[in-house]
Scaffold this active site. Structure first.
Site, PDB file in Angstrom:
ATOM      1  CD  GLN A 146     -48.400  45.324  10.518  1.00  7.01           C
ATOM      2  OE1 GLN A 146     -49.138  44.351  10.483  1.00  7.01           O
ATOM      3  NE2 GLN A 146     -48.855  46.544  10.341  1.00  7.01           N
ATOM      4  CB  ILE A 197     -42.315  45.671  18.912  1.00  7.06           C
ATOM      5  CG1 ILE A 197     -43.466  45.742  19.919  1.00  7.06           C
ATOM      6  CG2 ILE A 197     -42.524  46.662  17.786  1.00  7.06           C
ATOM      7  CD1 ILE A 197     -43.473  47.014  20.736  1.00  7.06           C
ATOM      8  CG  HIS A 234     -43.854  48.837  13.454  1.00  9.97           C
ATOM      9  ND1 HIS A 234     -45.127  48.332  13.488  1.00  9.97           N
ATOM     10  CD2 HIS A 234     -43.810  49.655  12.366  1.00  9.97           C
ATOM     11  CE1 HIS A 234     -45.823  48.830  12.464  1.00  9.97           C
ATOM     12  NE2 HIS A 234     -45.048  49.621  11.771  1.00  9.97           N
ATOM     13  CB  SER A 249     -51.407  41.956   9.417  1.00 10.22           C
ATOM     14  OG  SER A 249     -51.500  43.360   9.183  1.00 10.22           O
ATOM     15  CB  VAL A 286     -52.945  32.975  12.673  1.00 10.13           C
ATOM     16  CG1 VAL A 286     -53.781  33.947  11.874  1.00 10.13           C
ATOM     17  CG2 VAL A 286     -52.499  33.594  13.972  1.00 10.13           C
TER      18      VAL A 286
END
Ligand SMILES: [Zn+2]
Length: 243
Positions: free
Chosen positions: A98, A100, A118, A187, A230
């Protein structure tokens, strides 16, 4: 963590789904968070209709937003690098992000195994000749002209009111149906249509591993949950699973 490693070790067709949490360690704030971009800029200014109605005003504000994001100085972190390296594995089916910011490609991710669903803010697109150019071609003249044909340039990322890039959603769905394991990285699975992909994968019997700092609405369906940062957890997980 042990259950996550075992699931990844057994996977032959791994699909990764990543979001803003993968880039926070690179200094890129979640657009939607409390200190995110949309707390300082009005999202309505970045609607495709705004670009159509007043391209010069749109681009003036867009340049301010890009200055704040400062992508040129953001560096891929250990999560980008570990996933980029894993993407060369024959067991790696694909990756839908997702984000950019273009950081997975800068980390050396296999291009044909990455869908930037996206789009990407690292590039601009000419609507006349349909070519992509690096964002850096946007300069003194506003609205910026295409360096090839002089046509109108639009950000390479999806604007509000715009459809997803051609083919991106179809590819993401194909991967979700083919995957035997979906690994979610950073996410919260709140934004559709990407939030629909875990459901598609689970329907076909895929396993689900979620690596995210906070709970997601799919946690109850996950085979394993990995909490924590993460950029520390995901490289360790991939390394332990032989990716
Ligand atoms: Zn052009």
């Amino acid at each position: 963590m042990d259950a996550a490693v075992r699931a990844l070790q057994e996977s032959r067709r791994l699909l990764v789904l990543s979001g803003a949490g993968a880039s926070t360690a690179s200094g890129i704030p979640d657009f939607r968070g409390a200190s995110g971009v949309w707390s300082r800029f009005d999202p309505r200014e970045f609607h495709v209709e705004r670009w159509r109605a007043d391209p010069e005003g749109f681009w003036r504000l867009r340049m301010r937003l890009m200055e704040e994001l400062d992508l040129a100085h953001a560096k891929p972190n250990a999560a980008h690098e570990a996933l980029a390296s894993a993407s060369a594995s024959p067991r790696f089916l694909g990756h839908v992000t997702q984000n950019i910011d273009g950081l997975f490609l800068r980390a050396g991710h296999q291009e044909e195994r990455l869908v930037e669903i996206h789009g990407t803010a690292a590039k601009v697109r000419c609507l006349a000749c349909d070519r992509f150019f690096p964002y850096e071609v946007v300069g003194a003249t506003l609205p910026p002209p295409c360096p090839q044909c002089g046509g109108p340039l639009k950000p390479g990322s999806v604007l509000f009111g715009e459809p997803l890039p051609a083919g991106a959603w179809a590819q993401a769905q194909r991967w979700a149906r083919d995957a035997d394991l979906l690994l979610v990285v950073g996410s919260s699975l709140e934004v559709t249509p990407v939030a629909l992909l875990p459901g598609l994968a689970l329907e076909r019997g895929a396993r689900l591993v979620i690596a995210n700092a906070t709970p997601t609405r799919y946690d109850a369906h996950a085979d394993a949950l990995v909490r924590g940062a993460v950029e520390a957890e995901v490289p360790a997980l991939l390394r332990a699973a032989g990716f």
